[in-house]
Design a protein around this motif. Structure first.
Motif, PDB file in Angstrom:
ATOM      1  N   VAL A 116      38.023  -6.193 -16.307  1.00 48.12           N
ATOM      2  CA  VAL A 116      39.266  -5.496 -15.738  1.00 48.12           C
ATOM      3  C   VAL A 116      39.263  -6.367 -14.163  1.00 48.12           C
ATOM      4  O   VAL A 116      38.644  -6.412 -13.100  1.00 48.12           O
ATOM      5  CB  VAL A 116      38.928  -4.011 -15.247  1.00 48.12           C
ATOM      6  N   VAL A 117      40.000  -6.959 -14.395  1.00 46.35           N
ATOM      7  CA  VAL A 117      41.569  -7.869 -13.580  1.00 46.35           C
ATOM      8  C   VAL A 117      42.566  -7.039 -12.853  1.00 46.35           C
ATOM      9  O   VAL A 117      43.819  -7.061 -13.289  1.00 46.35           O
ATOM     10  CB  VAL A 117      41.771  -9.987 -14.574  1.00 46.35           C
ATOM     11  N   VAL A 118      41.991  -7.035 -11.659  1.00 46.82           N
ATOM     12  CA  VAL A 118      44.031  -6.309 -11.357  1.00 46.82           C
ATOM     13  C   VAL A 118      43.394  -7.087  -9.652  1.00 46.82           C
ATOM     14  O   VAL A 118      42.495  -7.843  -8.762  1.00 46.82           O
ATOM     15  CB  VAL A 118      42.902  -4.988 -10.258  1.00 46.82           C
ATOM     16  N   GLY A 119      45.314  -7.589  -9.131  1.00 50.43           N
ATOM     17  CA  GLY A 119      45.186  -8.434  -8.395  1.00 50.43           C
ATOM     18  C   GLY A 119      46.443  -8.948  -7.684  1.00 50.43           C
ATOM     19  O   GLY A 119      47.059  -8.620  -8.569  1.00 50.43           O
ATOM     20  N   PRO A 120      46.668  -8.993  -6.854  1.00 52.56           N
ATOM     21  CA  PRO A 120      46.034  -9.583  -5.559  1.00 52.56           C
ATOM     22  C   PRO A 120      45.745  -8.476  -4.826  1.00 52.56           C
ATOM     23  O   PRO A 120      47.126  -7.404  -5.277  1.00 52.56           O
ATOM     24  CB  PRO A 120      46.550 -11.298  -5.231  1.00 52.56           C
ATOM     25  N   VAL A 121      44.756  -8.117  -4.437  1.00 54.82           N
ATOM     26  CA  VAL A 121      44.463  -7.031  -3.125  1.00 54.82           C
ATOM     27  C   VAL A 121      44.394  -6.769  -2.166  1.00 54.82           C
ATOM     28  O   VAL A 121      44.093  -8.854  -1.314  1.00 54.82           O
ATOM     29  CB  VAL A 121      42.422  -6.384  -3.966  1.00 54.82           C
ATOM     30  N   PRO A 122      44.221  -5.882  -1.442  1.00 55.81           N
ATOM     31  CA  PRO A 122      44.692  -6.182   0.041  1.00 55.81           C
ATOM     32  C   PRO A 122      42.951  -7.394   0.355  1.00 55.81           C
ATOM     33  O   PRO A 122      42.065  -6.518  -0.009  1.00 55.81           O
ATOM     34  CB  PRO A 122      44.992  -5.230   1.094  1.00 55.81           C
ATOM     35  N   ARG A 123      42.678  -7.707   1.553  1.00 54.18           N
ATOM     36  CA  ARG A 123      41.522  -7.988   2.509  1.00 54.18           C
ATOM     37  C   ARG A 123      40.729  -6.595   2.098  1.00 54.18           C
ATOM     38  O   ARG A 123      39.332  -7.040   2.195  1.00 54.18           O
ATOM     39  CB  ARG A 123      41.785  -9.104   3.178  1.00 54.18           C
ATOM     40  N   THR A 124      41.472  -5.889   2.780  1.00 57.49           N
ATOM     41  CA  THR A 124      40.379  -4.523   3.166  1.00 57.49           C
ATOM     42  C   THR A 124      41.093  -3.219   2.565  1.00 57.49           C
ATOM     43  O   THR A 124      42.008  -3.067   1.640  1.00 57.49           O
ATOM     44  CB  THR A 124      40.526  -3.801   5.138  1.00 57.49           C
ATOM     45  N   LEU A 125      40.018  -2.583   1.512  1.00 59.91           N
ATOM     46  CA  LEU A 125      40.489  -1.777   0.980  1.00 59.91           C
ATOM     47  C   LEU A 125      40.535  -0.960   1.449  1.00 59.91           C
ATOM     48  O   LEU A 125      39.195  -0.239   2.448  1.00 59.91           O
ATOM     49  CB  LEU A 125      39.223  -1.105  -0.881  1.00 59.91           C
ATOM     50  N   GLU A 126      41.161   0.518   0.978  1.00 61.09           N
ATOM     51  CA  GLU A 126      41.425   1.944   1.857  1.00 61.09           C
ATOM     52  C   GLU A 126      40.790   2.787   0.967  1.00 61.09           C
ATOM     53  O   GLU A 126      41.042   2.613  -0.298  1.00 61.09           O
ATOM     54  CB  GLU A 126      42.824   2.089   2.188  1.00 61.09           C
ATOM     55  N   PHE A 127      39.529   3.751   1.614  1.00 63.30           N
ATOM     56  CA  PHE A 127      38.812   4.153   0.880  1.00 63.30           C
ATOM     57  C   PHE A 127      39.773   5.958   1.722  1.00 63.30           C
ATOM     58  O   PHE A 127      40.823   5.368   1.714  1.00 63.30           O
ATOM     59  CB  PHE A 127      37.619   5.193   0.782  1.00 63.30           C
ATOM     60  N   GLY A 128      39.114   6.948   0.581  1.00 63.25           N
ATOM     61  CA  GLY A 128      40.206   8.712   1.062  1.00 63.25           C
ATOM     62  C   GLY A 128      41.052   8.752   0.283  1.00 63.25           C
ATOM     63  O   GLY A 128      41.719   9.428   0.402  1.00 63.25           O
ATOM     64  N   GLN A 129      40.907   8.339  -1.028  1.00 63.11           N
ATOM     65  CA  GLN A 129      41.612   8.232  -1.785  1.00 63.11           C
ATOM     66  C   GLN A 129      43.111   8.310  -1.706  1.00 63.11           C
ATOM     67  O   GLN A 129      44.161   8.350  -2.266  1.00 63.11           O
ATOM     68  CB  GLN A 129      41.757  10.440  -2.319  1.00 63.11           C
ATOM     69  N   ARG A 130      43.264   6.876  -1.534  1.00 65.75           N
ATOM     70  CA  ARG A 130      44.427   6.085  -0.434  1.00 65.75           C
ATOM     71  C   ARG A 130      44.710   5.235  -2.527  1.00 65.75           C
ATOM     72  O   ARG A 130      44.018   4.702  -2.806  1.00 65.75           O
ATOM     73  CB  ARG A 130      44.344   5.604   0.211  1.00 65.75           C
ATOM     74  N   GLU A 131      45.883   5.372  -3.194  1.00 62.42           N
ATOM     75  CA  GLU A 131      46.356   4.325  -3.719  1.00 62.42           C
ATOM     76  C   GLU A 131      47.288   3.708  -3.361  1.00 62.42           C
ATOM     77  O   GLU A 131      48.500   3.551  -2.466  1.00 62.42           O
ATOM     78  CB  GLU A 131      47.268   5.339  -5.241  1.00 62.42           C
ATOM     79  N   ARG A 132      47.310   2.395  -3.801  1.00 61.33           N
ATOM     80  CA  ARG A 132      47.579   0.880  -3.261  1.00 61.33           C
ATOM     81  C   ARG A 132      48.168   0.744  -4.849  1.00 61.33           C
ATOM     82  O   ARG A 132      47.568   0.508  -6.047  1.00 61.33           O
ATOM     83  CB  ARG A 132      47.285   0.121  -2.919  1.00 61.33           C
ATOM     84  N   LEU A 133      49.174  -0.150  -4.930  1.00 57.47           N
ATOM     85  CA  LEU A 133      49.856  -1.179  -6.165  1.00 57.47           C
ATOM     86  C   LEU A 133      49.396  -2.672  -6.225  1.00 57.47           C
ATOM     87  O   LEU A 133      49.425  -3.131  -4.938  1.00 57.47           O
ATOM     88  CB  LEU A 133      51.498  -1.059  -5.581  1.00 57.47           C
ATOM     89  N   VAL A 134      49.377  -2.893  -7.271  1.00 59.89           N
ATOM     90  CA  VAL A 134      48.338  -4.652  -6.950  1.00 59.89           C
ATOM     91  C   VAL A 134      49.632  -5.273  -7.674  1.00 59.89           C
ATOM     92  O   VAL A 134      50.738  -4.340  -8.922  1.00 59.89           O
ATOM     93  CB  VAL A 134      47.185  -4.551  -7.328  1.00 59.89           C
ATOM     94  N   ALA A 135      50.239  -6.743  -8.052  1.00 60.46           N
ATOM     95  CA  ALA A 135      50.659  -7.017  -9.052  1.00 60.46           C
ATOM     96  C   ALA A 135      50.487  -7.270 -10.291  1.00 60.46           C
ATOM     97  O   ALA A 135      51.453  -7.307 -11.381  1.00 60.46           O
ATOM     98  CB  ALA A 135      51.498  -8.472  -8.172  1.00 60.46           C
ATOM     99  N   SER A 136      49.593  -7.190 -11.202  1.00 56.97           N
ATOM    100  CA  SER A 136      48.928  -7.080 -11.860  1.00 56.97           C
ATOM    101  C   SER A 136      47.682  -5.978 -12.570  1.00 56.97           C
ATOM    102  O   SER A 136      46.324  -6.717 -11.258  1.00 56.97           O
ATOM    103  CB  SER A 136      48.601  -8.940 -12.283  1.00 56.97           C
ATOM    104  N   GLY A 137      47.428  -6.462 -13.546  1.00 60.70           N
ATOM    105  CA  GLY A 137      45.727  -5.775 -14.260  1.00 60.70           C
ATOM    106  C   GLY A 137      45.664  -6.198 -15.214  1.00 60.70           C
ATOM    107  O   GLY A 137      46.903  -5.753 -16.452  1.00 60.70           O
ATOM    108  N   SER A 138      44.611  -6.210 -15.981  1.00 57.44           N
ATOM    109  CA  SER A 138      44.388  -6.503 -17.701  1.00 57.44           C
ATOM    110  C   SER A 138      43.095  -6.724 -17.690  1.00 57.44           C
ATOM    111  O   SER A 138      41.958  -6.731 -16.845  1.00 57.44           O
ATOM    112  CB  SER A 138      45.031  -8.892 -17.557  1.00 57.44           C
ATOM    113  N   LEU A 139      42.607  -6.852 -18.794  1.00 61.53           N
ATOM    114  CA  LEU A 139      41.697  -5.882 -19.793  1.00 61.53           C
ATOM    115  C   LEU A 139      41.497  -6.725 -20.863  1.00 61.53           C
ATOM    116  O   LEU A 139      41.968  -7.403 -21.196  1.00 61.53           O
ATOM    117  CB  LEU A 139      42.051  -5.209 -20.539  1.00 61.53           C
ATOM    118  N   LEU A 140      40.509  -7.771 -20.129  1.00 61.29           N
ATOM    119  CA  LEU A 140      40.238  -9.617 -20.413  1.00 61.29           C
ATOM    120  C   LEU A 140      38.940  -9.205 -20.633  1.00 61.29           C
ATOM    121  O   LEU A 140      37.871  -8.702 -20.963  1.00 61.29           O
ATOM    122  CB  LEU A 140      40.692 -10.430 -19.498  1.00 61.29           C
TER     123      LEU A 140
END
Length: 333
Positions: free
Chosen positions: A17-41
């Motif tokens: 499952v390839v996701v990105g580009p992601v922020p350098r620091t991921l936020e927890f606390g059940q925060r949802e962020r959007l990324v440009a692409s995600g693929s099942l490969l």
């Protein structure tokens, strides 16, 4: 005696499952962020190498293990559609198929793997008939499969006894131990060791420790060459993938380099595994070392044209054309 397969690949096969580009620091606390692409490969370093070799026209068989689940069915179908023989791909009745999440950021990535049935993958999953019926045997993701790792030296020795050549891409060690007691016996039966530059330096630090050389123990092309030279003294020809610096090989005496193939990468996931496929294919086609390095570098670079490890793997003609455009720095002792 003619062989049914040019290449037997042993190792890991799983969905990515390839996701990105992601922020350098991921936020927890059940925060949802959007990324440009995600693929099942299609994923798994060994499986990506198998697909790349089949794309280059080799007759390829795969030996490994998947779970009895939807992810395993996806893997089996993806390999077969690429022309890889999966008759030796074992279905584990108890453990799940491995699953990897790849978080991308530019040309860098973070990789999270749930090993699933990789912990049960072992010599019992590699049929004797395939060891005797392949011209070359390659293994990947050495440190993800401890049971297989302990048996790999014997498997490689048996393959060589049947006249096959052998190659190993350890990939990363999640524990960062680079266990010399586990790996050293395997290198005695390994013809080609295929790390990237960071892996080569880490392997050399544990398997062949010595004083810092050139650019230092951590970075730089001179350090990669020094690591390759140290590892080559343990037996195999060492072929190091070094990104924008190209690739190099060391046989313990002579250093051979090739420049990188120009690329505007979309996704570098699996580029090293496609390089492995290209190098093995080149060797099996009788190319000399400089030509094999250039061809392999072309395979790695061209594989970055699309997301995932297998979508943009080149054909033989595409790789030959790209390799012809590179300049080879050459060889020296």
């Amino acid at each position: 005696m003619p062989r049914s397969f040019d290449l037997l690949v042993i190792g890991d096969a799983n969905p990515d499952v390839v996701v990105g580009p992601v922020p350098r620091t991921l936020e927890f606390g059940q925060r949802e962020r959007l990324v440009a692409s995600g693929s099942l490969l299609k994923g798994g370093s060994a499986a990506i190498t198998a697909c790349g070799a089949a794309r280059l026209g080799l007759r390829v068989a795969f030996a490994g293990r998947i779970g009895d689940d939807a992810a395993g069915a996806f893997v089996r179908t993806a390999l077969a559609e690429r022309g890889v023989d999966v008759s030796a791909l074992v279905t584990d009745p108890e453990r799940p198929t491995p699953l990897t999440t790849v978080l991308t950021q530019g040309d860098d990535r973070a990789i999270l793997t749930a090993p699933g049935c990789l912990v049960a993958t072992g010599a019992q999953d590699v049929p004797d008939r395939l060891l005797a019926d392949a011209r070359h045997v390659h293994a990947g993701s050495f440190f993800l499969m401890p049971r297989l790792a302990r048996a790999l030296g014997d498997l490689f020795a048996r393959a060589r006894g049947h006249g096959a050549a052998t190659s190993l891409d350890t990939n990363d060690d999640p524990a960062q131990r680079w266990d010399p007691e586990l790996l050293a016996p395997v290198l005695k039966s390994t013809d080609f060791l295929l790390p990237n530059a960071a892996e080569a330096r880490a392997l050399a630090a544990t398997l062949a420790p010595g004083p810092p050389t050139g650019d230092g123990p951590e970075t730089g092309p001179t350090a990669a060459a020094a690591a390759a030279a140290a590892l080559a003294r343990l037996g195999p020809l060492v072929v190091v993938k070094d990104g924008a610096a190209g690739a190099l090989a060391h046989d313990g005496v002579t250093l051979t380099r090739t420049a990188a193939v120009p690329a505007d990468p979309v996704d570098s996931v699996g580029a090293g595994d496609s390089f492995d496929a290209g190098f093995v294919a080149a060797v099996l086609h009788g190319m000399d070392l400089p030509a094999a390095l250039s061809f392999a570098a072309a395979c790695g670079a061209l594989s970055t044209r699309a997301h995932g490890g297998t979508a943009a793997q080149p054909t033989w003609d595409e790789a030959r054309t790209a390799a012809a455009l590179t300049t080879r720095p050459g060889s020296h002792a």
